[in-house]
Design a protein around this motif. Structure first.
Motif, PDB file in Angstrom:
ATOM      1  N   TRP A 267       0.815  -1.226   0.000  1.00  3.88           N
ATOM      2  CA  TRP A 267       0.000   0.000   0.000  1.00  3.88           C
ATOM      3  C   TRP A 267       0.841   1.265   0.000  1.00  3.88           C
ATOM      4  CZ3 TRP A 267       1.018   2.669   4.542  1.00  3.88           C
ATOM      5  CH2 TRP A 267       1.615   1.907   5.570  1.00  3.88           C
TER       6      TRP A 267
ATOM      7  N   GLU B 122      -1.659   2.724   7.229  1.00  5.38           N
ATOM      8  CA  GLU B 122      -2.294   2.652   5.911  1.00  5.38           C
ATOM      9  C   GLU B 122      -3.606   3.429   5.890  1.00  5.38           C
ATOM     10  OE1 GLU B 122      -3.130  -1.337   4.668  1.00  5.38           O
ATOM     11  OE2 GLU B 122      -4.035  -0.694   2.776  1.00  5.38           O
ATOM     12  N   ARG B 123      -4.386   3.253   6.938  1.00  6.32           N
ATOM     13  CA  ARG B 123      -5.683   3.943   6.975  1.00  6.32           C
ATOM     14  C   ARG B 123      -5.523   5.452   7.059  1.00  6.32           C
ATOM     15  NH1 ARG B 123      -9.320   0.536  11.178  1.00  6.32           N
ATOM     16  NH2 ARG B 123      -9.099  -1.496  10.177  1.00  6.32           N
TER      17      ARG B 123
ATOM     18  N   GLU C 223      -4.433   6.687   3.700  1.00  4.22           N
ATOM     19  CA  GLU C 223      -5.528   6.644   2.730  1.00  4.22           C
ATOM     20  C   GLU C 223      -6.425   7.878   2.893  1.00  4.22           C
ATOM     21  OE1 GLU C 223      -8.447   5.825   0.170  1.00  4.22           O
ATOM     22  OE2 GLU C 223      -9.024   5.950   2.289  1.00  4.22           O
TER      23      GLU C 223
ATOM     24  N   ARG D 227      -6.886  10.873   0.231  1.00  2.00           N
ATOM     25  CA  ARG D 227      -8.253  11.133  -0.233  1.00  2.00           C
ATOM     26  C   ARG D 227      -8.574  12.619  -0.061  1.00  2.00           C
ATOM     27  NH1 ARG D 227     -12.479   9.777   3.061  1.00  2.00           N
ATOM     28  NH2 ARG D 227     -11.208   8.164   4.026  1.00  2.00           N
TER      29      ARG D 227
ATOM     30  N   GLY E 192       2.648   6.257  -0.820  1.00  2.00           N
ATOM     31  CA  GLY E 192       1.224   5.964  -0.998  1.00  2.00           C
ATOM     32  C   GLY E 192       0.747   6.337  -2.386  1.00  2.00           C
TER      33      GLY E 192
ATOM     34  N   ASN F  75      -0.447   3.414  -5.256  1.00  2.00           N
ATOM     35  CA  ASN F  75      -1.832   3.410  -5.723  1.00  2.00           C
ATOM     36  C   ASN F  75      -2.028   4.158  -7.032  1.00  2.00           C
ATOM     37  OD1 ASN F  75      -3.121   2.045  -3.388  1.00  2.00           O
ATOM     38  ND2 ASN F  75      -2.149   3.745  -2.333  1.00  2.00           N
TER      39      ASN F  75
END
Lengths: 206, 774
Positions: free
Chosen positions: B484, B720-721, B724, B728, B752, B756
């Motif tokens: 990730w 990771e969260r 993310e 975002r 990251g 992605n």
């Protein structure tokens, strides 16, 4: 005018906390506000014991009785629990937070504000103060050791509420579902009972 | 190592394992192991969604309230002023605890209360149980108290046949479901209304709505009425014990608190010594801070002041609990944690807390303060797992209403855990290498040569290259980490190989200086040096284009942050001394005016963490030397704005090339920049006013990106969260450039974006500025 600005502040803070504040010029207007409130649909009102002898608020009771309201002195918690309406008087109202200051050693007097569904609180305009700091001063005085010591004092800011479940605000948990504070400009017809700063200000203005 | 250094290191060792932390540790029943709590927390989507929703709305209402009060009543009522006042009151109470306890006891006793001082949890529990037994009490109603959770009073009473009913809605639901509160103020924030409906239906044997919260709330009024009227005892906590009058202050919302303390004939107050406050005036300051910090409401519905029993026949017993608090008070660092008023602001703002909830992020007490006090109440072992979740973002310290240095105290707990349990072998190895400059240099150069299979010549260690080797021993965890977030490749030519004559420190002196010439010593930080030399080149380019002379001490090395942040004080100390010595020499040889560093993490280590380290280890001369250096050290962003721009040294900017469109920028506030150095506007001024670029603010720009040093390796799910979310939010702005001023964040963000395939360029502020110099 000083008092109207303070009252506006008090009213907005209390309303943010879910309560309602009314201004009454005198006891007659206060009686009108209480008697016409939806909580009085059954025309039943719980009052603290010996409220009739309480200065200057006792004079309100005949005005309410005259409107056909059944006044009941609070007895046991079982008696008061979930009664539609109750009445108390406060020693201070604090504009900064929208709080009223209730000091009552007698349990029977306290349960009126603890267990009824709509709680009316009377306070004189002279006792409407700007800041919490004045509560600190009064707390100091009232908790001083001696026969007059007040053992149980509450600052009440709105009705009971919770947001424990999904942070959804719900009004009315264990305590009242509504709090209605009536600030009375001239609570006594006898001016000697009404000698606050506010009254002096007003006298000066006139 | 010289003899003297040996002696110092030994001294350091004994101070690290300074006694006084544990004492007898009460057993906590039915507490699942940390790993299990963590797993459950990570899997509980409802909970972290609820916490993530709560955080921004809480931040907003809290801030709006403090600002409104300051606007109306003046700066004496600002958050900063209020918290200074409350801190001072609490410090006074902690310093003069004995006098205050004596005063409180005297006044409360005169008012008719009984005061009992309990040394341990067992003492307090026994006292309350004996009271029940003597009076034949079998039913107790309780108002919410965290101290009761701390000593497991309910369990103690129930084992002895006394029923204890929680009357706070959230506490009651938790009790019915055999759970502990996951938040100090909102005990069941981890439960959905559907779950609450189920619990209530099961408990009452009636069908209670799964959707209608009002109906659920109404249940408690009906169910508890009888208990209130028949209970022989009411137990409450205390929000403050006011010494001047012997008064107990309680803040509640639901109205149960007043009933618990009024209706039963016996009222027991259970409170730690930390609740003492000198005066009513102090209590008002606490009121002004508590509810706003806790839930973002202006004031709780009920603030009750109880001074002894109110009527003949009524008894008030006040149990003052120690249970580790004396050990805290005796510790020069941890005594600051006794200021806590249990508002849970440190939990509300905490990014990892939002991901795992309070059952994992804490023990009995949750949030940052939970990590700090747990060793004293429940033992160091109980804090070992939870403390590893802290990302050192320092957000908690910015909102704490009593200025507890929570992040530093958590690191102190971490170093005590390391001192008692040792470092994991991998960390020991890494820090061992990191602390030896020549070995580290060799290692990174060899790695740069040998990394090809994992990077294929790109600047990233990517999952798609690594997955081929997943079968090899030891590579699986590494591969999983890159899934990730791609990791950075080591630079073939580190920054130190690109600096040329700037390494000659004495040249600046020898060549003589123009009167207006300024010399800057550039401290790059090992990440910039070894992973991102282009960031360093951008910094040097800007400084030199401004007419400054730049020197680069080649002896510079890692500042020790990774070791210190992992609780490894032994290696951290070695690197701290090495860095201080190196910087002193560089200043001395070059006569530089400033030391500039474009990594705010390193700056914070140099000017804040070293001081605390040397202070803790009582290395007075090192402390003085660091203090002398600290005044010369400046982070790049501040230096750019306050020196280069302010002195009009920045050269003209270039025009846009034909066909070039100006980028839209969004800015990520690195935690060290905003929370530790207080930089909130400086970088924005550079982007907007100096460069004239469009800046679009992302949501929660100052919330941690999840790098958190080694936390991203130890707890990759959390990292990771958070990453993310951050990416975002950055994308939502429609910006094409994501800028920050701290290489650690940039590494995490870049990785990251790369893993992605997100359409964002991630740049250091220095790189952005360098691109626009004419």
């Amino acid at each position: 005018m000083k008092s109207s600005a303070l009252f506006a502040q008090f009213q907005s803070r209390l309303s943010a906390a879910g309560g309602v504040a009314h201004w009454a010029e005198d006891l007659a207007q206060a009686a009108e506000i209480i008697a016409t409130h939806p909580a009085l649909a059954e025309q039943r009102l719980i009052v603290p014991p010996a409220f009739a002898a309480c200065q200057p608020w006792g004079a309100l009771l005949p005005l309410l009785s005259a409107r056909g309201i059944r006044l009941e002195e609070a007895m046991t918690p079982e008696h008061v629990a979930d009664a539609p309406a109750g009445l108390s008087c406060a020693s201070l109202a604090i504009a900064e937070t929208g709080s009223v200051f209730l000091a009552d050693n007698a349990l029977a007097a306290r349960i009126v504000g603890m267990l009824t569904l709509t709680h009316f609180v009377l306070v004189s305009a002279g006792q409407l103060v700007p800041l919490l700091d004045e509560a600190a001063t009064l707390l100091q005085t009232l908790t001083r050791p001696g026969p007059q010591q007040q053992h149980y004092i509450s600052l009440v800011t709105g009705p009971s509420r919770t947001a424990d479940i999904e942070r959804t605000l719900t009004i009315g948990v264990q305590g009242p579902r509504a709090l209605c504070v009536i600030v009375v400009a001239t609570p006594a017809s006898d001016p000697s009972l009404f000698s606050s700063e506010e009254a002096k200000d007003r006298d000066n203005e006139q | 190592m010289s003899n003297k250094e040996h002696a110092q290191a030994n001294e350091a060792q004994t101070l690290i394992s300074r006694p006084g932390i544990a004492g007898p540790i009460p057993a906590v029943h039915d507490m699942p192991p940390f790993a299990e709590r963590l797993q459950r927390g990570l899997e509980d989507e409802n909970m972290h969604r609820a916490l993530e929703r709560f955080a921004p709305s809480w931040r907003q209402s809290r801030q709006a309230l403090f600002e409104a009060t300051a606007a109306e009543y003046g700066s004496d009522y600002s958050f900063v002023a209020l918290r200074q006042r409350l801190r001072a009151a609490k410090d006074e109470a902690i310093a003069h605890q004995q006098e205050l306890v004596a005063r409180f006891k005297e006044q409360a006793t005169a008012a008719g209360a009984v005061v009992y001082e309990a040394r341990s949890a067992e003492d307090a529990n026994r006292y309350i149980y004996e009271l029940c037994r003597r009076k034949g009490i079998t039913l107790v109603v309780k108002s919410k108290t965290m101290v009761s959770e701390e000593i497991e009073l309910n369990h103690y009473l129930e084992e002895r046949g006394i029923k204890a009913v929680e009357t706070d809605l959230g506490e009651w639901v938790a009790q019915l479901d055999h759970e502990r509160p996951s938040h100090m103020v909102m005990p069941i924030i981890h439960k959905t209304r559907q779950q609450v409906g189920e619990v209530l239906s099961r408990a009452t044997g009636r069908e209670i709505s799964r959707e209608n919260v009002a109906e659920q709330v109404a249940v408690i009024r009906r169910e508890h009425r009888q208990a209130f009227l028949t209970a022989g005892m009411g137990i409450s906590g205390a929000n403050a014990l006011i010494a001047e009058s012997g008064t107990v202050m309680l803040n509640t919302n639901e109205g149960n608190g007043r009933m618990v303390t009024s209706l039963p004939p016996v009222h027991v107050v259970l409170a730690g010594y930390d609740k003492l406050l000198p005066t009513f005036a102090d209590a008002m300051t606490q009121i002004r801070l508590l509810a706003r910090s806790a839930t973002g409401q202006p004031m709780t519905s009920y603030t009750t002041f109880i001074t002894g029993p109110d009527r003949p026949g009524k008894e008030v017993h006040i149990v003052l609990l120690d249970n580790g608090r004396s050990a805290m008070r005796a510790d020069p660092r941890f005594k600051e944690a006794l200021r806590c008023i249990r508002c849970a602001a440190c939990a509300n703002i905490c990014p990892p807390y939002q991901q795992v909830g309070g059952h994992a992020f804490g023990y009995i007490y949750s949030g940052a303060i939970g990590l700090v006090v747990t060793p004293f109440h429940h033992g160091l072992e109980a804090a070992a797992g939870p403390q590893s979740l802290c990302v050192s973002c320092n957000a908690c310290e910015t909102v704490c209403p009593v200025e507890i240095p929570l992040p530093s105290l958590i690191l102190d707990v971490r170093s005590r855990v390391v001192a008692s349990e040792g470092l994991p072998w991998l960390k020991r190895l890494i820090f061992g290498v990191l602390a030896r400059p020549r070995l580290f240099d060799l290692f990174t150069r060899l790695a740069a040569l040998g990394q090809w299979p994992a990077t294929r010549g790109t600047p990233y260690v990517r999952y798609r290259y690594l997955r081929l080797f997943e079968g090899l021993p030891g590579l699986r965890p590494l591969a999983r980490l890159t899934r990730w977030r791609s990791l950075p490749a080591f630079a073939r030519r580190p920054l130190r190989d690109r600096i040329g004559a700037r390494a000659n420190l004495a040249a600046a002196r020898q060549e003589g200086r123009r009167p207006d010439e300024m010399t800057v010593c550039y401290f790059a930080g090992c990440m910039t040096d070894r992973l991102y030399p282009e960031m360093g080149e951008a910094v040097i380019q800007i400084l030199e284009r401004c007419g400054l002379r730049v020197v680069f001490p080649r002896a510079q090395h890692c500042c020790g942050l990774p070791a210190l942040n992992s609780g490894d004080r032994q290696h951290g100390l070695a690197m701290a001394r090495q860095t201080v010595r190196m910087l002193e020499r560089a200043l001395d040889e070059s006569g530089a005016d400033y030391i500039v560093c474009a990594s705010t993490s390193c700056v914070v280590t140099l000017i804040q963490d070293y001081l605390r380290l040397f202070e803790d280890l009582q290395l007075q001369s090192w402390l003085n030397r660091t203090r002398a250096l600290a005044g010369r050290i400046m982070d790049f962003t501040s230096f750019l704005l306050r020196v280069l721009v302010a002195q009009q040294r920045l050269p003209a900017l270039r025009r846009l090339r034909p066909g070039e469109t100006a980028p839209v920028v969004t800015y990520h506030d690195s935690c060290q920049s905003c929370n530790c150095l207080g930089l909130r506007t400086e970088a924005r001024q550079v982007i907007r006013d100096v460069l004239g670029l469009e800046l679009r603010e992302m949501r929660d720009s100052d919330v941690c990106c999840g790098f958190g040093g080694s936390t991203s390796i130890e707890h990759p799910e959390i990292a990771e969260r958070l990453l993310e979310r951050k990416l975002r939010h950055a994308e939502e702005t429609g910006a094409t450039l994501l800028v920050s001023d701290n290489p650690g964040c940039l590494m995490h963000l870049r990785g990251g974006v790369d893993a992605n395939g997100r359409p964002l360029r991630v740049l250091h502020l220095a790189q952005l500025v360098a691109e626009y110099l004419a």
